[in-house]
Design an enzyme around this catalytic site. Sequence first.
Site, short mmCIF file in Angstrom:
data_model
loop_
_atom_site.label_atom_id
_atom_site.label_comp_id
_atom_site.label_asym_id
_atom_site.label_seq_id
_atom_site.Cartn_x
_atom_site.Cartn_y
_atom_site.Cartn_z
N GLU A 144 1.89 -0.11 -4.37
CA GLU A 144 0.80 0.88 -5.20
C GLU A 144 1.60 2.24 -5.46
O GLU A 144 1.92 2.81 -4.38
CB GLU A 144 -0.30 1.01 -4.18
N ASP A 163 0.87 -1.38 0.06
CA ASP A 163 -0.08 0.09 -0.01
C ASP A 163 0.82 1.16 -0.10
O ASP A 163 1.83 1.21 0.60
CB ASP A 163 -0.77 -0.06 1.30
C1 GLC Z 1 -4.42 2.91 -0.64
C2 GLC Z 1 -5.72 2.04 -0.59
C3 GLC Z 1 -6.79 3.02 -0.19
C4 GLC Z 1 -6.38 3.59 1.18
C5 GLC Z 1 -5.15 4.37 1.30
C6 GLC Z 1 -4.64 4.95 2.68
O1 GLC Z 1 -4.36 3.99 -1.62
O2 GLC Z 1 -5.68 1.49 -1.82
O3 GLC Z 1 -7.82 2.21 -0.25
O4 GLC Z 1 -7.60 4.44 1.55
O5 GLC Z 1 -4.22 3.62 0.63
O6 GLC Z 1 -4.23 3.35 3.16
#
Ligand code: GLC
Length: 587
Positions: free
Chosen positions: A278, A214
């Site tokens: 991500e 994440d």
């Molecule tokens: C990432 C996740 C999202 C979350 C964010 C904060 O973007 O995919 O759902 O709100 O991280 O952890």
Amino acid sequence: MSPHAENSTHKRVWWKEATFYQIYPASFKDSNGDGWGDIPGILEKISYIASLGVDAVWLSPMFDSPQIDMGYDVSNYEGVYEPYGTVEDVEKLIEACHKLDMKLILDLVVNHTSDQHAWFKESRSSKDNPKRDWYFWKPARYDKDGNRMPPTNWRSYFAGGTWTWDEHTQEYYLHLYDKTQPDLNWENENCRKAIYDSAMRFWLDKGIDGFRVDTVNKYSKVTQFPDAPITDPSSDIQPAAQFWCNGPRIHEFIKEMNDDVLSKYRTYDKKPVVTVGELSLTPEPEGVMKYVSAKAKELDMIFQFDITHLGQGPPGCDNKYDFAEWKLPEMKRIVEKWQTFIEGTDGWTTVFCENHDNGRSVSRFGSDAPEWREASAKMLALCFAAQTGTWFLYQGQEIGMVNAPKNWSIEKEYKDVESQNYWTEAVRVSEQGIDPTRKKRIASGLQLMARDHSRLPFQWNSNVNGGFSTGTPWMRAHDLFKEINAEAQEEDADSVLSFYKRALRLRKEHKDVFVYGAFELLDPDNDNTFVYRKTYEEKTALVATNFTSVAQPLPQIGSGMKLLASSYSKTVSDRLQPFEARIYIDY
Ligand code: GLC
Ligand code: CA
């Protein structure tokens, strides 16, 4: 060297040719009628998942959490949110996946914790607590009239500032997301070690096969904490991603995570574990390559979000949900950019159009009108199935789930913290006359792009709540579950579900050219069709898709090419039917 000759040098690894299926535990299957999906529910459906033909499951956070951000606010990495089940249930899930020859990866959410995590509770307890420095604490600033001001003027992700005042110790703490999600201080070595033990080794030791990581590029901040330049004079908070994204020590941190932890583990079948990060706010290939070049030993692959940002303002600004029209050539250029950036390199890419943070692809990129939604879903399936990289599917995509109905109330039915924060802000600035039309604009933006749409309960059958739950679901089931559900589609050879299974089979059968081939965009300026060619050594595939509800001329299909698949059961010779996709091959 021709592009395909270079491309054929991509080293073959299991995770490059695997298709991943993302499960959002709250909304997948409720086994006990409390309205929340749970791990026993996933176990009930494990053979359904395997029947799709996917190779790995990515489970979104199931950890202990107050669920302010649906589990992306973890209060204990080593515990499971009670309504979802227990650590033993997750162990059973690991085993069940492995038995069916599927890998399982978990979410690694370590940019921040919940404010309910024991680490933060200790950190906030006093200025000299040993864990004080595990988070970012700063004294207030004061303006010339003596009013207290936060340490910087940064705007957070979910609308609002990045600093929250703590009465108890009279300092501010940093949070890039909600105020209940304080950022961990990766500068502190003990903090990093605790993250590795608690969030990573704990689960790797139980046999998981890797992580979706994440917000992976936000661990390192510019620790001088400068103010951001004023780009929005009407606001006292400003976009500031340059100070908290891709920061000065980010590569060092990720390398360490890899060297100290990940490199020591293997999957159940003795292969390297996988990571997919991500990676937001990294628009250029050079920036991305630093993370995914095999030599760098950082991440195996990342999600780059240009495609899901179509029609949105960039995150961190205040216009994410202020919809802006886009045209097909923009999407095609985005796909081309992220398909081709790995050619001649040792990096890798991903292919996806849905996840838990976006509206449904049929509604956003096709048409969810009753007469077109199935055709759109199949067209998108084929359009993405032939792209190079690792394919990620999101639960419900395989049955063509669509956005929540437009007449649902945002206040009442939308549950996402981001949606609610944007909505509250839009209502306020409209009512104060600062931006009178914002409320209307943000409403239609949310109706199309809110994260809520993908979080609606999975539609299993035509029973109450679409068979998701016998109780009251945490989010309302879609009004259309009788029309769109897995059970009906399983029995129908012509359904979206059957078509996705076929697309997955084709992708495997033709993996040289689909998974590893070189990509070439054809007819880039055509507003209606998306046509591309894939090549791998002597093999060629041509993919032609119609993104509109009117028939389009068929592009030139070179001689020697034969039809491999169409998303329509009957093709016509000279044109693409509405939302039709076809693949031709020459071997
Ligand atoms: C990432 C996740 C999202 C979350 C964010 C904060 O973007 O995919 O759902 O709100 O991280 O952890
Ligand atoms: Ca439940």
